[in-house]
Design a protein around this motif. Structure first.
Motif, short mmCIF file in Angstrom:
data_model
loop_
_atom_site.label_atom_id
_atom_site.label_comp_id
_atom_site.label_asym_id
_atom_site.label_seq_id
_atom_site.Cartn_x
_atom_site.Cartn_y
_atom_site.Cartn_z
N ASP A 25 53.00 36.82 46.60
CA ASP A 25 53.20 37.35 47.94
C ASP A 25 51.83 37.57 48.60
O ASP A 25 50.97 38.27 48.06
CB ASP A 25 53.97 38.67 47.88
CG ASP A 25 54.23 39.22 49.25
OD1 ASP A 25 53.36 39.94 49.79
OD2 ASP A 25 55.31 38.93 49.80
N GLY A 27 50.90 39.20 51.29
CA GLY A 27 50.61 40.56 51.70
C GLY A 27 50.12 41.42 50.55
O GLY A 27 49.14 42.16 50.67
N VAL A 28 50.80 41.30 49.41
CA VAL A 28 50.39 42.06 48.22
C VAL A 28 49.01 41.60 47.76
O VAL A 28 48.14 42.42 47.44
CB VAL A 28 51.43 41.91 47.09
CG1 VAL A 28 50.93 42.56 45.80
CG2 VAL A 28 52.76 42.49 47.51
N GLY A 30 46.68 40.35 49.53
CA GLY A 30 45.67 40.84 50.48
C GLY A 30 45.29 42.28 50.24
O GLY A 30 44.11 42.64 50.32
N VAL A 31 46.26 43.11 49.94
CA VAL A 31 45.98 44.52 49.63
C VAL A 31 45.12 44.60 48.37
O VAL A 31 44.12 45.32 48.33
CB VAL A 31 47.29 45.32 49.46
CG1 VAL A 31 47.01 46.71 48.88
CG2 VAL A 31 48.02 45.42 50.78
#
Length: 110
Positions: A25, A27-28, A30-31
């Protein structure tokens, strides 16, 4: 929020921080990629590593949700103990916030 909270905890200097992600994922990822710059890299910790596990259904394409979770935990725990040679492990989930004595507490009970 969880990684930001962990970055504020004292006594991290001799701790290696790993984020283990099941899948890819964006988004994950990126975090996790920003965690070092937010204080979870050196010199505050012994290092930060982000892993991504391929989501392969070992029990078949319709396997239950808890099977995915169990497979990911086994994969990550094997990497920590068997590949990295660590003697201890603290598992934290992505919805946790930490007290300042979080690491000190676990060091005392190890």
């Amino acid at each position: 929020q969880t990684l930001d909270s962990l970055a504020t905890v004292s006594s991290l200097a001799d701790i290696s921080v790993y984020v283990s992600q099941d899948g890819h994922d964006v988004g994950v990822a990126g975090v996790a990629a920003g965690a070092e710059s937010r204080g979870l890299g050196r010199p505050k910790t012994r290092g930060f590593t982000h892993w991504q596990r391929e989501r392969i259904p070992l029990l078949g394409p319709a396997q239950a949700g808890h099977a995915w979770l169990a497979q990911h935990y086994k994969w990550a725990i094997d990497r920590i103990f068997l590949e990295r040679g660590h003697s201890h492990l603290i598992i934290a989930e992505d919805d946790m916030l930490f007290a300042q004595d979080f690491v000190a507490y676990f060091k005392q009970t190890a």
